[in-house]
Design a protein around this motif. Structure first.
Motif, short mmCIF file in Angstrom:
data_model
loop_
_atom_site.label_atom_id
_atom_site.label_comp_id
_atom_site.label_asym_id
_atom_site.label_seq_id
_atom_site.Cartn_x
_atom_site.Cartn_y
_atom_site.Cartn_z
N ASN B 51 0.83 -1.21 0.00
CA ASN B 51 0.00 0.00 0.00
C ASN B 51 0.86 1.26 0.00
O ASN B 51 0.38 2.36 0.26
CB ASN B 51 -1.01 0.00 1.14
CG ASN B 51 -0.35 0.07 2.50
OD1 ASN B 51 0.88 0.17 2.59
ND2 ASN B 51 -1.14 0.01 3.55
N ASP B 52 2.14 1.07 -0.33
CA ASP B 52 3.08 2.19 -0.36
C ASP B 52 3.68 2.20 -1.78
O ASP B 52 4.21 1.19 -2.24
CB ASP B 52 4.16 1.93 0.69
CG ASP B 52 5.17 3.07 0.77
OD1 ASP B 52 5.17 3.94 -0.13
OD2 ASP B 52 5.96 3.07 1.74
N LEU B 53 3.59 3.35 -2.45
CA LEU B 53 4.08 3.43 -3.84
C LEU B 53 5.55 3.01 -3.94
O LEU B 53 5.96 2.39 -4.93
CB LEU B 53 3.94 4.86 -4.38
CG LEU B 53 2.57 5.30 -4.89
CD1 LEU B 53 2.65 6.72 -5.46
CD2 LEU B 53 2.08 4.35 -6.00
N ALA B 68 -9.31 5.22 -9.66
CA ALA B 68 -10.27 6.28 -10.01
C ALA B 68 -9.61 7.31 -10.92
O ALA B 68 -8.41 7.57 -10.80
CB ALA B 68 -10.78 6.95 -8.74
N ASP B 69 -10.40 7.89 -11.84
CA ASP B 69 -9.88 8.86 -12.81
C ASP B 69 -8.99 9.91 -12.15
O ASP B 69 -7.90 10.21 -12.63
CB ASP B 69 -11.04 9.59 -13.52
CG ASP B 69 -11.79 8.67 -14.48
OD1 ASP B 69 -11.70 7.43 -14.32
OD2 ASP B 69 -12.49 9.19 -15.38
N ASN B 73 -3.42 10.59 -12.44
CA ASN B 73 -2.40 11.60 -12.58
C ASN B 73 -1.58 11.75 -11.31
O ASN B 73 -0.35 11.82 -11.33
CB ASN B 73 -3.09 12.93 -12.93
CG ASN B 73 -2.12 13.95 -13.47
OD1 ASN B 73 -1.95 14.99 -12.88
ND2 ASN B 73 -1.45 13.64 -14.57
N GLN B 74 -2.29 11.73 -10.21
CA GLN B 74 -1.66 11.88 -8.88
C GLN B 74 -0.64 10.75 -8.63
O GLN B 74 0.49 11.00 -8.21
CB GLN B 74 -2.79 11.83 -7.86
CG GLN B 74 -2.45 12.19 -6.45
CD GLN B 74 -3.62 11.80 -5.53
OE1 GLN B 74 -4.80 11.85 -5.92
NE2 GLN B 74 -3.30 11.39 -4.30
N ILE B 75 -1.02 9.52 -8.92
CA ILE B 75 -0.11 8.39 -8.71
C ILE B 75 1.04 8.45 -9.72
O ILE B 75 2.21 8.26 -9.35
CB ILE B 75 -0.84 7.03 -8.81
CG1 ILE B 75 -1.87 6.92 -7.66
CG2 ILE B 75 0.14 5.87 -8.76
CD1 ILE B 75 -2.69 5.64 -7.68
N THR B 96 -1.51 10.98 -22.13
CA THR B 96 -0.49 11.88 -21.58
C THR B 96 -0.52 12.02 -20.07
O THR B 96 0.47 12.43 -19.47
CB THR B 96 -0.66 13.30 -22.19
OG1 THR B 96 -2.03 13.66 -22.11
CG2 THR B 96 -0.21 13.32 -23.64
N ILE B 97 -1.62 11.66 -19.43
CA ILE B 97 -1.64 11.84 -17.96
C ILE B 97 -0.69 10.87 -17.26
O ILE B 97 -0.46 10.99 -16.06
CB ILE B 97 -3.05 11.71 -17.34
CG1 ILE B 97 -3.69 10.35 -17.61
CG2 ILE B 97 -3.95 12.84 -17.78
CD1 ILE B 97 -4.92 10.12 -16.73
N LEU B 98 -0.13 9.91 -17.98
CA LEU B 98 0.82 8.97 -17.37
C LEU B 98 2.26 9.36 -17.67
O LEU B 98 3.19 8.74 -17.14
CB LEU B 98 0.56 7.55 -17.91
CG LEU B 98 -0.75 6.87 -17.54
CD1 LEU B 98 -0.96 5.64 -18.41
CD2 LEU B 98 -0.75 6.48 -16.07
#
Lengths: 256, 256
Positions: B51-53, B68-69, B73-75, B96-98
């Motif tokens: 649960n930790d990136l 979720a949409d 971007n946040q991740i 592009t959001i990735l």
């Protein structure tokens, strides 16, 4: 019980198909103004046919007016007076439009799009029944039950609402699909990609209420997406109005 | 090919279910911020979960952002830089959001309402695929084809229209059924009577185009019936607007 069917369209075809194998109800004669369609029907169900009202046998027990809405009253006004049960098949019409021909009047109305090119019909075509007196109601209901497993008594006011509901879930749903189909055509996308979700949407309400299944931008109040989608419809102001009115209505239903 | 799936919702569940039996694509790790849902998924598919990136393994070949949409971007902005294929599942978002996490980006978007409480899914869930370069496109398409028999390449503009179409044929159709359901409740009519015609409407377009199947008062220009049905909706002005906008749109489509 001897039955005469008037008409040669979809509903006449359905009644013939469902009644021909019955023992209690015997199809004895057909009447059709359209002699081409009428003869096809008569041949198919091996039943004598006439195209003159005065040639209709007068000793049948039930006469089913499976004709266009506008023709029901017209035929009834020129019919011989009879004690037999007179049934019409127009959900939006009262039983009274038959009363010039006799005082035992019923209705059998299918809430289903019947197409006469079928050789068999589902056994659960929803048939709505009504009548103007108790004995007519009993006979009409028995007759309907011999044609379908799915028979419901509804009065004239309820039938008006069901007619409206059929417009909502059939005609209007179909139009939304027609819009999607046109969009696909213009954007060079295969419309068939949408078939699974269309089927899923219809199937899901067998398990849960449509009001509980509602999703989408309007439900979650996502104005950004709604505005973007309205913009995509800019070349069709009438589609924008459809989008807007449905979104407003969704918002209202769940903002309580 | 080693795959890491991020997320624990409907799409993560679908990807796990479809990939777990694959040989070419091996699910090696899950990442979920929601530890309850994440642990259910990890246990069910017997896959390690974090649960930790920073605990995500960096040597996988594909990372699927089934989140979720708003979280994509946040991740991606907090992800390690990688040459691996990064895939998100949001039809309305561009590749592009990735790109802050890497330059090989793809999309797999189901045009279907996926519910994670299913143990199996239809083999023809329509998956729409796109990518930002040729090699990413090939890999994304291969991956999608290992999950479904129904894979289509659509660019960002086409996806926007398909997103709109899904609103039309799913969200809006569902709302029309919800209105009909409420009318039935008030008028004391069993809503289930409408199920056969709802099913029929969905099934019919598999055989013929919805624009060819259109019927109803608006199609035939029957203003009397339309006015009567509008009157029945008098207590709900928002439903009257729905009725009016759809009737006008139907009239316009066929008055050519």
């Amino acid at each position: 019980m001897k039955i005469v069917i008037l008409g040669s369209g979809n509903m006449a075809h359905y009644c013939c198909t469902q009644l021909v194998a019955q023992h209690e109800f015997k199809l004895v004669q057909l009447y059709a103004r359209n002699s081409i369609e009428g003869n096809i029907l008569a041949k198919r169900f091996d039943t004598p046919i006439v195209n003159d009202l005065s040639a209709i046998i007068q000793n049948a027990d039930i006469y089913i007016f499976a004709v266009a809405d506008a023709a029901i009253n017209q035929i009834a006004n020129n019919f011989f007076k009879t004690e037999a049960l007179l049934i019409h098949c127009a959900g939006s019409q009262p039983t009274t439009i038959l009363e010039n021909a006799g005082k035992n009047n019923g209705i059998i109305w299918p809430i289903y799009s019947i197409q006469k090119d079928q050789s068999t019909y589902p056994s659960d075509v929803p048939l709505v029944v009504d009548a103007n007196n108790e004995s007519a109601r009993t006979s009409t209901e028995l007759l309907a039950k011999s044609m379908s497993q799915n028979v419901t008594l509804l009065n004239h006011a309820q039938r008006k609402y069901m007619h409206l509901n059929a417009v909502l879930v059939n005609n209007f749903n179909n139009h939304l699909m027609a819009i999607a189909e046109q969009i696909c055509k213009v954007e060079n996308i295969d419309f068939n990609i949408l078939l699974p979700i269309i089927n899923q949407t219809a199937k899901r309400i067998e398990l849960s209420s449509p009001s509980q299944s509602q999703t989408g931008p309007a439900k979650r109040g996502d104005w950004t997406t709604m505005q973007q989608q309205m913009d995509l419809l800019a070349t069709h102001p009438e589609w924008q109005k459809v989008y807007e009115s449905l979104s407003v209505s969704i918002k209202k239903m769940y903002d309580k």
